[in-house]
Design an enzyme around this catalytic site. Structure first.
Site: not given
Length: 191
Positions: A124-125
């Site tokens: 994700m990030c």
């Protein structure tokens, strides 16, 4: 277009990076990650090297929604590593650390052309930030042992997937522009 996945490289001293981006190493997120102690050791090693070299260090902090582990002001929102004078904190609302933040301007102000990215969550990030950094023309180095995530639980139709596998798939999905090093210890920093 043929997709080859992240290339594994061994960095020579002249291939050092100019900045360290530590993504979402917050107490609430760390609690959910398997083997978080090992991750913290590797990131701590990178942080010590970056500090010794005097390069730009950016701690990225996610501002989660109210009631989540990383909601601002709560104990899970706090960064694991302390921030020393001269280091920056970038707060974000989205996976991508560049989205709606001054990260691009900060890197440009320090004439950064190459970054190392570490932290949470791989798919994700970390991935979103690496993808945007690559799109902005930055050289991106990702130490394999300095990012992590949680596993994916089983469903009625699919088996569980380990955190290690999710992280590896995230590396592969970033493509062959990403420079992947096996160990954080291989990375060097310089201005």
């Amino acid at each position: 277009m043929r997709h080859r996945g992240a290339r594994v490289v061994t960095l020579a001293p002249m291939q050092s990076v100019q900045a360290l981006l530590i993504i979402d190493l917050q107490l609430g997120s760390l609690a959910a990650v398997p083997e978080s102690e090992r991750l913290l050791e590797r990131v701590g090693e990178l942080l010590a090297k970056a500090r010794a070299a005097g390069v730009l260090i950016v701690h990225v902090q996610n501002d989660g929604a109210p009631g989540t582990a990383d909601a601002p002001g709560g104990p899970g929102w706090e960064l694991h590593f302390g921030v020393e004078p001269g280091e920056s904190i970038i707060r974000k609302l989205r996976d991508d650390s560049f989205a709606g933040t001054p990260l691009a301007e900060l890197l440009a102000a320090h004439d950064v052309q190459a970054v190392a990215i570490c932290g949470l969550m791989s798919e994700m990030c970390v991935s979103a930030t690496a993808r945007t950094a690559l799109a902005r023309g930055l050289r991106v180095v990702l130490p394999h042992d300095a990012h992590s995530t949680t596993g994916i639980p089983a469903t009625a139709v699919t088996p569980a997937i380990s955190a290690e596998t999710v992280s590896r798939v995230a590396e592969w999905a970033l493509g062959d522009e990403l420079e992947l090093v096996e160990h954080a210890g291989e990375l060097s920093f310089s201005n």
